[in-house]
Design a protein around this motif. Structure first.
Motif, PDB file in Angstrom:
ATOM      1  N   GLN A  70      83.404 -55.798  11.936  1.00  0.00           N
ATOM      2  CA  GLN A  70      83.733 -55.182  13.297  1.00  0.00           C
ATOM      3  C   GLN A  70      84.596 -53.980  12.989  1.00  0.00           C
ATOM      4  N   LYS A  71      85.450 -54.101  11.912  1.00  0.00           N
ATOM      5  CA  LYS A  71      86.213 -52.821  11.754  1.00  0.00           C
ATOM      6  C   LYS A  71      85.119 -51.624  10.972  1.00  0.00           C
ATOM      7  N   ALA A  72      84.231 -52.135  10.244  1.00  0.00           N
ATOM      8  CA  ALA A  72      83.115 -51.214   9.903  1.00  0.00           C
ATOM      9  C   ALA A  72      82.682 -50.352  11.045  1.00  0.00           C
ATOM     10  N   ALA A  73      82.120 -51.296  11.965  1.00  0.00           N
ATOM     11  CA  ALA A  73      81.560 -50.653  13.072  1.00  0.00           C
ATOM     12  C   ALA A  73      82.225 -49.764  13.923  1.00  0.00           C
ATOM     13  N   ALA A  74      83.468 -49.946  13.820  1.00  0.00           N
ATOM     14  CA  ALA A  74      84.619 -49.146  14.644  1.00  0.00           C
ATOM     15  C   ALA A  74      84.746 -47.954  13.862  1.00  0.00           C
ATOM     16  N   ALA A  75      84.715 -47.921  12.449  1.00  0.00           N
ATOM     17  CA  ALA A  75      84.607 -46.857  11.740  1.00  0.00           C
ATOM     18  C   ALA A  75      83.460 -45.556  11.816  1.00  0.00           C
ATOM     19  N   ILE A  76      82.531 -46.431  12.081  1.00  0.00           N
ATOM     20  CA  ILE A  76      81.170 -45.702  12.410  1.00  0.00           C
ATOM     21  C   ILE A  76      81.205 -45.166  13.519  1.00  0.00           C
ATOM     22  N   ALA A  77      81.601 -45.877  14.671  1.00  0.00           N
ATOM     23  CA  ALA A  77      81.915 -45.642  16.119  1.00  0.00           C
ATOM     24  C   ALA A  77      82.854 -44.172  16.051  1.00  0.00           C
ATOM     25  N   ARG A  82      82.644 -37.723  16.910  1.00  0.00           N
ATOM     26  CA  ARG A  82      82.876 -36.592  16.503  1.00  0.00           C
ATOM     27  C   ARG A  82      81.875 -35.468  16.719  1.00  0.00           C
ATOM     28  N   GLY A  83      80.701 -35.915  17.051  1.00  0.00           N
ATOM     29  CA  GLY A  83      79.796 -34.924  17.458  1.00  0.00           C
ATOM     30  C   GLY A  83      78.129 -35.597  17.030  1.00  0.00           C
ATOM     31  N   GLU A  84      77.218 -34.686  17.622  1.00  0.00           N
ATOM     32  CA  GLU A  84      75.846 -35.119  17.474  1.00  0.00           C
ATOM     33  C   GLU A  84      75.389 -34.718  16.276  1.00  0.00           C
ATOM     34  N   ALA A  85      75.717 -33.852  15.110  1.00  0.00           N
ATOM     35  CA  ALA A  85      75.273 -33.620  13.725  1.00  0.00           C
ATOM     36  C   ALA A  85      75.742 -35.055  13.156  1.00  0.00           C
ATOM     37  N   LEU A  86      77.153 -35.464  13.588  1.00  0.00           N
ATOM     38  CA  LEU A  86      77.453 -36.649  12.594  1.00  0.00           C
ATOM     39  C   LEU A  86      76.747 -37.839  13.104  1.00  0.00           C
ATOM     40  N   ARG A  87      76.422 -37.939  14.223  1.00  0.00           N
ATOM     41  CA  ARG A  87      75.847 -39.131  15.006  1.00  0.00           C
ATOM     42  C   ARG A  87      74.455 -39.117  14.335  1.00  0.00           C
ATOM     43  N   ASP A  88      73.460 -37.823  14.184  1.00  0.00           N
ATOM     44  CA  ASP A  88      72.491 -37.850  13.502  1.00  0.00           C
ATOM     45  C   ASP A  88      72.438 -38.491  12.120  1.00  0.00           C
ATOM     46  N   ARG A  89      73.422 -37.925  11.465  1.00  0.00           N
ATOM     47  CA  ARG A  89      73.577 -38.419   9.954  1.00  0.00           C
ATOM     48  C   ARG A  89      73.662 -39.811   9.836  1.00  0.00           C
ATOM     49  N   ILE A  90      74.556 -40.352  10.628  1.00  0.00           N
ATOM     50  CA  ILE A  90      74.871 -41.563  10.464  1.00  0.00           C
ATOM     51  C   ILE A  90      73.563 -42.470  10.895  1.00  0.00           C
ATOM     52  N   ALA A  91      72.913 -42.225  11.962  1.00  0.00           N
ATOM     53  CA  ALA A  91      71.775 -42.913  12.371  1.00  0.00           C
ATOM     54  C   ALA A  91      70.730 -42.797  11.347  1.00  0.00           C
ATOM     55  N   LEU A  92      70.522 -41.854  10.538  1.00  0.00           N
ATOM     56  CA  LEU A  92      69.669 -41.830   9.470  1.00  0.00           C
ATOM     57  C   LEU A  92      69.780 -42.433   8.271  1.00  0.00           C
ATOM     58  N   GLN A  94      70.364 -45.512   5.736  1.00  0.00           N
ATOM     59  CA  GLN A  94      69.465 -46.961   5.826  1.00  0.00           C
ATOM     60  C   GLN A  94      70.814 -47.813   5.883  1.00  0.00           C
ATOM     61  N   GLY A  95      70.558 -48.796   6.876  1.00  0.00           N
ATOM     62  CA  GLY A  95      71.261 -50.055   7.106  1.00  0.00           C
ATOM     63  C   GLY A  95      72.331 -50.124   8.187  1.00  0.00           C
ATOM     64  N   ILE A  96      72.549 -48.780   8.486  1.00  0.00           N
ATOM     65  CA  ILE A  96      73.613 -48.772   9.694  1.00  0.00           C
ATOM     66  C   ILE A  96      73.220 -49.144  10.924  1.00  0.00           C
ATOM     67  N   VAL A  97      72.023 -48.699  11.363  1.00  0.00           N
ATOM     68  CA  VAL A  97      71.532 -49.097  12.881  1.00  0.00           C
ATOM     69  C   VAL A  97      71.249 -50.537  12.685  1.00  0.00           C
ATOM     70  N   ASP A  98      70.561 -50.775  11.528  1.00  0.00           N
ATOM     71  CA  ASP A  98      70.113 -52.462  11.431  1.00  0.00           C
ATOM     72  C   ASP A  98      71.544 -53.313  11.445  1.00  0.00           C
ATOM     73  N   GLY A  99      72.296 -52.861  10.766  1.00  0.00           N
ATOM     74  CA  GLY A  99      73.686 -53.670  10.574  1.00  0.00           C
ATOM     75  C   GLY A  99      74.229 -53.756  12.090  1.00  0.00           C
ATOM     76  N   LEU A 100      74.318 -52.563  12.881  1.00  0.00           N
ATOM     77  CA  LEU A 100      75.060 -52.507  14.161  1.00  0.00           C
ATOM     78  C   LEU A 100      74.291 -53.241  15.195  1.00  0.00           C
ATOM     79  N   LEU A 101      72.704 -53.322  15.087  1.00  0.00           N
ATOM     80  CA  LEU A 101      72.213 -54.066  15.878  1.00  0.00           C
ATOM     81  C   LEU A 101      72.260 -55.760  15.504  1.00  0.00           C
ATOM     82  N   THR A 102      72.308 -55.954  14.257  1.00  0.00           N
ATOM     83  CA  THR A 102      72.851 -57.349  13.986  1.00  0.00           C
ATOM     84  C   THR A 102      74.074 -58.078  14.554  1.00  0.00           C
ATOM     85  N   LEU A 103      74.895 -56.879  14.525  1.00  0.00           N
ATOM     86  CA  LEU A 103      76.358 -57.364  14.896  1.00  0.00           C
ATOM     87  C   LEU A 103      76.214 -57.547  16.318  1.00  0.00           C
TER      88      LEU A 103
END
Length: 113
Positions: A70-77, A82-92, A94-103
């Motif tokens: 939950q805290k890791a998801a909050a850190a990512i959120a 902070r901006g689209e460029a950061l969102r794009d890098r986060i989404a790319l 590996q493991g971030i989107v899958d982890g959030l979907l699993t959560l």
């Protein structure tokens, strides 16, 4: 204090290690710290630029306790906010989107943060 912390690359590395191989309480505390670091614009940028931090957050999402995930998801959120460029890098990362979907599927965390 958060801005000073995010300005030190060694500090972000030190906060990342427990997310990968630390005890559950250390993992939860490190994820909580990163959640606060990500509220600072420079802190969020440093986190996203660091492959280690994003990999560590992905590890916490997949292997951490409910509180750590939950805290890791909050850190990512917070960083993504902070901006689209950061969102794009986060989404790319590996493991971030899958982890959030699993959560989301696991549920029962109640969106506490």
């Amino acid at each position: 204090a958060v801005a000073a912390l995010s300005a030190e690359p060694w500090a972000l590395k030190a906060l990342s290690r427990p997310l990968i191989d630390g005890r559950p309480t250390a993992c939860e505390a490190a994820a909580a710290c990163l959640r606060h670091v990500a509220l600072d614009a420079e802190g969020a940028a440093q986190m996203v630029r660091s492959g280690l931090v994003l990999n560590a957050l992905a590890a916490a999402l997949s292997r951490g306790t409910d509180a750590a995930r939950q805290k890791a998801a909050a850190a990512i959120a917070n960083a993504a906010w902070r901006g689209e460029a950061l969102r794009d890098r986060i989404a790319l990362r590996q493991g971030i989107v899958d982890g959030l979907l699993t959560l989301l599927r696991v549920g029962d965390l109640g969106g506490r943060e």
